[in-house]
Structures are given as structure tokens and as C-alpha cells.
Write a protein that holds these residues in place. Sequence first.
Motif, PDB file in Angstrom:
ATOM      1  N   PRO A  79       0.678  -1.415   0.257  1.00  0.00           N
ATOM      2  CA  PRO A  79       0.198   0.126  -0.020  1.00  0.00           C
ATOM      3  C   PRO A  79       1.112   1.403   0.120  1.00  0.00           C
ATOM      4  O   PRO A  79       2.553   1.450   0.571  1.00  0.00           O
ATOM      5  N   PRO A  80       0.222   2.707  -0.582  1.00  0.00           N
ATOM      6  CA  PRO A  80       1.183   3.170  -0.659  1.00  0.00           C
ATOM      7  C   PRO A  80       1.114   4.352   0.526  1.00  0.00           C
ATOM      8  O   PRO A  80       0.432   4.308   1.251  1.00  0.00           O
ATOM      9  N   CYS A  81       2.453   4.365   1.031  1.00  0.00           N
ATOM     10  CA  CYS A  81       2.224   4.998   2.606  1.00  0.00           C
ATOM     11  C   CYS A  81       3.897   6.939   1.413  1.00  0.00           C
ATOM     12  O   CYS A  81       5.036   5.717   1.228  1.00  0.00           O
ATOM     13  N   THR A  82       3.589   7.731   2.259  1.00  0.00           N
ATOM     14  CA  THR A  82       4.372   9.063   1.731  1.00  0.00           C
ATOM     15  C   THR A  82       5.206   9.068   2.813  1.00  0.00           C
ATOM     16  O   THR A  82       4.518   9.470   3.858  1.00  0.00           O
ATOM     17  N   LEU A  83       6.242   9.226   2.196  1.00  0.00           N
ATOM     18  CA  LEU A  83       6.864  10.529   3.378  1.00  0.00           C
ATOM     19  C   LEU A  83       8.105  11.306   2.867  1.00  0.00           C
ATOM     20  O   LEU A  83       8.388  11.709   2.058  1.00  0.00           O
ATOM     21  N   LEU A  84       7.601  12.558   3.786  1.00  0.00           N
ATOM     22  CA  LEU A  84       7.775  13.610   3.191  1.00  0.00           C
ATOM     23  C   LEU A  84       9.797  14.138   3.698  1.00  0.00           C
ATOM     24  O   LEU A  84      10.103  14.030   4.539  1.00  0.00           O
ATOM     25  N   THR A  85      10.177  14.404   2.587  1.00  0.00           N
ATOM     26  CA  THR A  85      11.356  14.853   3.168  1.00  0.00           C
ATOM     27  C   THR A  85      12.109  16.559   2.696  1.00  0.00           C
ATOM     28  O   THR A  85      11.455  17.001   1.624  1.00  0.00           O
ATOM     29  N   LEU A  86      12.863  17.640   3.004  1.00  0.00           N
ATOM     30  CA  LEU A  86      13.055  18.815   2.694  1.00  0.00           C
ATOM     31  C   LEU A  86      14.572  18.851   1.923  1.00  0.00           C
ATOM     32  O   LEU A  86      15.380  18.445   2.560  1.00  0.00           O
ATOM     33  N   HIS A  87      14.900  19.344   0.861  1.00  0.00           N
ATOM     34  CA  HIS A  87      16.015  18.739   0.051  1.00  0.00           C
ATOM     35  C   HIS A  87      16.578  20.180  -0.374  1.00  0.00           C
ATOM     36  O   HIS A  87      16.269  21.097   0.294  1.00  0.00           O
ATOM     37  N   MET A  88      17.754  20.424  -0.077  1.00  0.00           N
ATOM     38  CA  MET A  88      18.827  21.285  -1.006  1.00  0.00           C
ATOM     39  C   MET A  88      18.172  22.244  -1.605  1.00  0.00           C
ATOM     40  O   MET A  88      17.610  21.693  -2.700  1.00  0.00           O
ATOM     41  N   PRO A  89      17.713  23.808  -1.803  1.00  0.00           N
ATOM     42  CA  PRO A  89      17.219  24.379  -3.623  1.00  0.00           C
ATOM     43  C   PRO A  89      18.630  23.656  -4.349  1.00  0.00           C
ATOM     44  O   PRO A  89      19.460  23.672  -4.906  1.00  0.00           O
ATOM     45  N   ALA A  90      17.195  23.151  -5.487  1.00  0.00           N
ATOM     46  CA  ALA A  90      18.099  22.867  -6.845  1.00  0.00           C
ATOM     47  C   ALA A  90      18.408  21.448  -6.777  1.00  0.00           C
ATOM     48  O   ALA A  90      18.930  20.638  -7.774  1.00  0.00           O
ATOM     49  N   ASP A  91      18.265  21.236  -5.735  1.00  0.00           N
ATOM     50  CA  ASP A  91      18.911  19.474  -5.127  1.00  0.00           C
ATOM     51  C   ASP A  91      18.296  18.773  -5.270  1.00  0.00           C
ATOM     52  O   ASP A  91      18.154  18.858  -3.830  1.00  0.00           O
ATOM     53  N   GLY A  92      17.021  17.842  -5.533  1.00  0.00           N
ATOM     54  CA  GLY A  92      16.631  16.917  -4.674  1.00  0.00           C
ATOM     55  C   GLY A  92      17.416  16.154  -4.163  1.00  0.00           C
ATOM     56  O   GLY A  92      16.454  15.068  -3.297  1.00  0.00           O
ATOM     57  N   THR A  93      18.112  15.757  -4.739  1.00  0.00           N
ATOM     58  CA  THR A  93      19.034  14.579  -4.107  1.00  0.00           C
ATOM     59  C   THR A  93      19.647  14.502  -2.442  1.00  0.00           C
ATOM     60  O   THR A  93      20.247  13.822  -1.689  1.00  0.00           O
ATOM     61  N   GLN A  94      19.650  15.711  -2.132  1.00  0.00           N
ATOM     62  CA  GLN A  94      20.718  16.306  -1.280  1.00  0.00           C
ATOM     63  C   GLN A  94      19.541  15.820  -0.121  1.00  0.00           C
ATOM     64  O   GLN A  94      19.147  17.709   0.508  1.00  0.00           O
ATOM     65  N   VAL A  95      18.773  15.585   0.525  1.00  0.00           N
ATOM     66  CA  VAL A  95      17.624  15.669   1.836  1.00  0.00           C
ATOM     67  C   VAL A  95      18.313  15.902   2.611  1.00  0.00           C
ATOM     68  O   VAL A  95      20.112  15.300   3.166  1.00  0.00           O
ATOM     69  N   VAL A  96      17.804  16.922   3.686  1.00  0.00           N
ATOM     70  CA  VAL A  96      18.247  17.535   5.043  1.00  0.00           C
ATOM     71  C   VAL A  96      17.773  16.992   6.098  1.00  0.00           C
ATOM     72  O   VAL A  96      18.204  17.279   7.291  1.00  0.00           O
ATOM     73  N   ALA A  97      16.258  16.980   5.798  1.00  0.00           N
ATOM     74  CA  ALA A  97      15.516  16.263   6.757  1.00  0.00           C
ATOM     75  C   ALA A  97      14.016  15.538   6.291  1.00  0.00           C
ATOM     76  O   ALA A  97      14.027  15.837   5.594  1.00  0.00           O
TER      77      ALA A  97
END
Length: 300
Positions: A79-97
Motif C-alpha cells: 500500500p502507498p505510504c508517503t514520507l516527506l523530505t526537505l532538500h537543498m534548493p535545486a537538488d532533490g537528492t540532497q535531503v537534509v530533513a
Amino acid sequence: MESSRTSQTQKTGEIKEIYPIDLPDLDYRALSSTSENILTSLASNTYEGEHWFIPSNGSKVEVTHDNVGRLQLFGDDDPPCTLLTLHMPADGTQVVALNLHGKWWSLNDVLKTSIKSRSGLVMVQSVMERVILFLLSQIIFGVLEKPSGEEIYFSPHPMREFGKILWHNGEAVGFYTIKKKGSLCDGFTRRSYQLSVLDTVFVRTRWRRSGLALQILADFCKSLPNEEVIGISCPISPSMIKVCSKYLLMHQDQRDRLYEVEAPGGWGQRRNIWLNIQLNRSTNSSSEEQCPTTMNKEKL
């Protein structure tokens, strides 16, 4: 008023850090609905949460719709389960939180615990433990500590996959997962594993070369005492081969039991690990005897 991060011990006056894993467990539905609500509020400029997050490097990251991403905790078969991430501007791979329990937490804090009894290899059972397993496998290993020059990734672990997180000095520093005997190999065929297999293993860079991978392998072997043969998923990395060699030198009774396995693990898809190690050593010795000049250069 206490924050969600700390609690005051009245008798001693000490402040005890509280981390997401130490709080009441999450619910998969609540996790997804909270994520959707935050994204909707950010898109409509009605977001009332924290507007800035300060990572450990000190560079503030604004909480905006463009800087927030949504990751699926599991694969397509769950079943779908979503996790919310905060990343550096313009770089979605650099998750910070990550957003958990209504606030943003740094990755380091998500991987910490204030409970001293949470130590060693602990079975993954709670929603928060699934989040930590995801963080370690998909973000820490998959991006932040990805081996240089290697295209190696772990697929998201299924919701009911057996796994253990390795806790050391209050931090989650590694994990391993098992494909249990009889479990399906994938969601596309009806093939199932014919033996239990150590499928994924990871120890964070900072804690390597301290015997933790050996501890994981020993725990895996001990956890299946009634199974005559067990396996490790193919291909086994050179570093894991070294761990296997060290373990099998100390535990001779496991040499006929441990195999390198291709799914689903029929006898034609198994190679005895100890025998492979000995054959490789024999081949290397023969090569060195035939190339004495090369050997001398290596000594220099």
C-alpha cells in the motif's frame, strides 16, 4: 512548555534529548495524510509550520513547495505510504530533513535514540523502525554514502520484510534484511525462495572496520538454527567476502551451511562460499607462482 525534542528531568535538572524513535509510534495512514496536508498547504501558501530549517552545516533551508519532496516508503506491491523530505534548493537528492510527528528532523536526529536499552541488533517492527530502515537504505546508502563510481542501489524493502537495525552508542549505524524461505522472489512471478537468504547488509562508513559486519553475519546465522543451509544474495561484494572468510575461519561448523545464492536458490543456483574462497586462494597462488617477476614488483 517542553519541546518535542527535549524533556526535563525534575530531580536531576538534566535535559534528555528525545528523538522520533523514542516518541509514540506513527501510523502509516497518518504519515501519508500529514504529508499530503503539508504539500497542499505549501502549494496554497497556508502552511503554518516551521518556515526555515537549519542543518548541521549551518546553511538555512527554506521550507517551500519547491524544496519539499515526497518519497514512497515501500515498493509497488505494498500500500502507498508517503514520507516527506526537505532538500537543498535545486537538488532533490540532497535531503537534509524528514517530517515526522509534525516537525522537521535532521537525518542524524532521526537515526538517534535516547533509550540506552536500544542497543545491538533490534528487529524492525514499528512504523518508525521502517522509516529508519528506509532512511539507511535509500538515502544514507543510496545517496550520501554511495560507494564512489559504483551503481549499486537497494530496492525499497517490502512492508513485511524481515530486518534488523544495528544500534550502537545511541545511533542506528547499519541494518540487514532477510528473504525468508518460502517468501516470493518478486511481484512478477510465483517463484519463492528455497532457503533463507541474507539479502541486504549495510554498515555506515564511520563505523566500518570495527567488527560490526561480522556481528551481523553471526546474528544472521544464529537466527536460523533449524535451517540446514542458508544463503547470501549474489553477487557478494569483496568486503563481504572478507567478512565471510573471517567468520568461517572461526566457525568451521558453518562452512557446509553458507552459500552464495541466486534467486530462487535451487541447488544449481548455490555456490558454497567457503569452497569458493579456497578455490580463489588456490588460483591466486598458482598465478603468483607462474609470475615471479610481478610478485617481486609488488613486494617493492
